[in-house]
Design an enzyme around this catalytic site. Structure first.
Site, PDB file in Angstrom:
ATOM      1  N   SER A  65      22.299  39.197  36.841  1.00  0.00           N
ATOM      2  CA  SER A  65      21.736  37.748  37.599  1.00  0.00           C
ATOM      3  C   SER A  65      21.597  38.283  39.625  1.00  0.00           C
ATOM      4  O   SER A  65      20.675  38.332  40.303  1.00  0.00           O
ATOM      5  CB  SER A  65      22.661  36.642  37.999  1.00  0.00           C
ATOM      6  OG  SER A  65      22.207  35.409  36.426  1.00  0.00           O
ATOM      7  N   GLN A 113      29.613  33.583  35.724  1.00  0.00           N
ATOM      8  CA  GLN A 113      28.946  33.833  37.016  1.00  0.00           C
ATOM      9  C   GLN A 113      28.962  35.186  37.479  1.00  0.00           C
ATOM     10  O   GLN A 113      28.501  35.428  38.531  1.00  0.00           O
ATOM     11  CB  GLN A 113      28.262  32.087  37.564  1.00  0.00           C
ATOM     12  CG  GLN A 113      27.837  31.492  36.850  1.00  0.00           C
ATOM     13  CD  GLN A 113      27.472  30.233  37.791  1.00  0.00           C
ATOM     14  OE1 GLN A 113      27.356  29.775  39.297  1.00  0.00           O
ATOM     15  NE2 GLN A 113      26.368  29.597  37.165  1.00  0.00           N
TER      16      GLN A 113
END
Length: 523
Positions: A133, A127
């Site tokens: 993202s 992440q």
């Protein structure tokens, strides 16, 4: 080794892949840093700030590509840039491998290692380097700002001396990263926010942000997100028809529509048709975040803002992150820095391109003269995609049989323990004096009774730790009560003190627990 960032040559691109802050972190990994002169100006970073951070400023792009070992970019490199690669260089950039076969072939012929930032697998460990993202987050936020800039009224409702202003009604289609960012921004501005996604499990996320999830009267089992890289999967034609029918119902009511629906390596699905646009009120706004892949709205024009005959503004910009270049550069450069951290486990300024690492392997599209795209699915995805085994529901007769069997097993265990304990006491009594046995039997009985009485109390009345301390205190009380009738004054005094102090521990513990539970009661 030296890592460098050239100036982006894509029209209108203002982001930069290295900031002064990220350069300081890269230097801690053992790398020398360089940047092309003026590369950060559009994002608000002057050459002087880079020099202060210990970054070498190189005048031309050609000189930089020749001088550095690792090139960090934002946009997909063009043919000229790819021709500057060789077998000793590593390129880290957005690369669009699914639609850039010529670029991959050229990188392969040069023998360069290419890492595509959009190919970072969507697993928990990755992440921190998920550039898709981080950019989608900015795009979702900026989409609401652009919508507000083109919307002729307030987002929030107001009651003023001049009259009442109703709140705007916003529909966000797609509750991925960009969608959730748009939902958060819209609700914070005071709009009534609706959200739709083909994955009903995201409803809780939507509602937790103050928006209303739009449900369909249609059930369709969706593929596990872990098996699709964290994205929605393709829906059936029946589901699509139900979805479009719901959007036609909402079209006359909403003021702003923000569409974010995309499936990797596919054209954007058409979700907002021409008749839906025609049904919207004059002054309404549509922001299409999927414009680069054809758009979710039928009338979207890529990189343009148009106004329809009925007064609906449709925005098809594809550079939302670049419109917030400073923030976008900060986030993207952090993604690059985390990627470099994984590539430099020894922090010695030398790349270790470990193809056994799920994240590095997943993001690599060419390596040592070979095309490695598409990558194998991450090992964790196969685990996450496994379905839970179905638990058979027992009939009342089967439940009864299970309860009887459990009771018999527990009784057998307790009788066995009592028999063994009795035998041990008998053996001790054969050799121990009578005075010792009297006290020993009192101790054993106190332990047994205290444990059985206190340990069975439900933990909703006290904590597990308090259950242990209360059991010990009860052992003390039972032992003291059996000794309190002694003829010795000292024994009576000690027994009374034992009962008093253990009683304080037990009753005080329950009192404290009751007060703790009262803290969580509304009444």
């Amino acid at each position: 080794m030296k890592i460098g960032t050239p100036k982006e040559i894509f029209d209108g691109e203002a982001r930069v892949a290295m900031t002064p802050a990220s350069a300081l972190q890269l230097q801690k990994l053992g790398y020398d840093c360089a940047i092309e002169s003026g590369a950060g100006l559009a994002a608000g970073f002057s050459d002087a700030t880079y020099v202060e951070a210990g970054v070498e400023v190189i005048k031309t792009a050609a000189a930089l590509w020749k001088d550095v070992d690792i090139i960090a970019k934002v946009r997909q490199p063009n043919e000229t840039e790819l021709k500057r690669l060789n077998g000793d260089k590593t390129l880290i950039s957005f690369f669009n491998p699914a639609g850039n076969e010529d670029g991959m072939a050229l990188a392969k012929s040069k023998g360069a290692n290419v890492i595509a930032m959009e190919m970072v697998p969507r697993i928990s460990r990755a992440q921190k380097m998920d550039a898709l993202s981080s950019m989608a987050n900015i795009a979702g936020y900026r989409a609401v700002i652009e919508a507000g800039n083109n919307f002729g009224r307030f987002f929030t409702g107001q009651i003023t001396a001049a009259g009442k202003v109703p709140p705007a009604k916003v529909l966000v289609v797609g509750a991925g990263v960009a969608g959730l960012a748009a939902i958060g921004t819209s609700t914070s501005l005071g709009a009534i926010t609706l959200a739709f996604d083909v994955r009903p499990e995201v409803a809780e996320q939507v509602e937790s942000m103050g928006a209303e999830f739009v449900y369909l009267d249609f059930e369709e089992e969706q593929q596990d997100g872990a098996a699709t890289g964290g994205y929605a999967s393709v829906s059936s034609p029946e589901f699509r028809e139900a979805q479009l029918a719901k959007f036609r119902e909402l079209a006359p009511e909403v003021d702003i529509v923000i569409t974010t629906a995309l499936i990797p390596n596919r054209e954007a699905p058409e979700l907002w048709t021409a008749d839906m646009v025609a049904a919207m009120k004059p002054g309404s706004v549509i922001v299409d975040l999927a414009a680069e892949k054809g758009g979710n709205c039928k009338l979207t024009v890529m990189d343009e803002k148009i106004v329809t005959d009925n007064g609906v503004t449709i925005i098809g910009y594809t550079d939302f992150p670049s419109r917030m270049a400073s923030q976008a550069s900060t986030l993207y450069s952090t993604n690059i820095r985390h990627m470099m951290t994984d590539l430099t486990p020894e922090k010695d300024g030398q790349i270790n391109h470990n193809m056994e690492d799920d994240v590095i392997r997943g993001a690599t599209v060419t390596h040592q003269g070979e095309i490695t795209f598409p990558p194998p699915p991450p090992k964790v995805a196969a685990i996450a995609a496994q379905k839970k085994p179905e638990v058979k529901e027992l009939t009342p007769e089967e439940k009864r049989e299970a309860e009887v069997a459990a009771f018999k097993a527990q009784t057998k265990q307790q009788v066995t323990l009592l028999a063994v304990a009795g035998g041990l006491i008998l053996l001790v009594g054969l050799v121990a004096p009578a005075s010792f046995m009297q006290h020993f039997i009192v101790f054993v009985l106190a332990c047994f009774v205290g444990f059985q009485v206190i340990w069975g109390v439900a933990h909703s009345l006290h904590t597990p730790l308090m259950a242990v301390t209360n059991a010990i205190s009860s052992i003390i009380i039972l032992g003291a009560l059996m000794q309190i009738g002694s003829s010795s004054f000292l024994v009576i005094l000690l027994a009374a003190l034992s009962v008093f102090m253990a009683g304080i521990n037990i009753f005080g513990g329950f009192l404290v627990t009751r007060r703790m539970l009262a803290m969580f009661q509304k009444s």
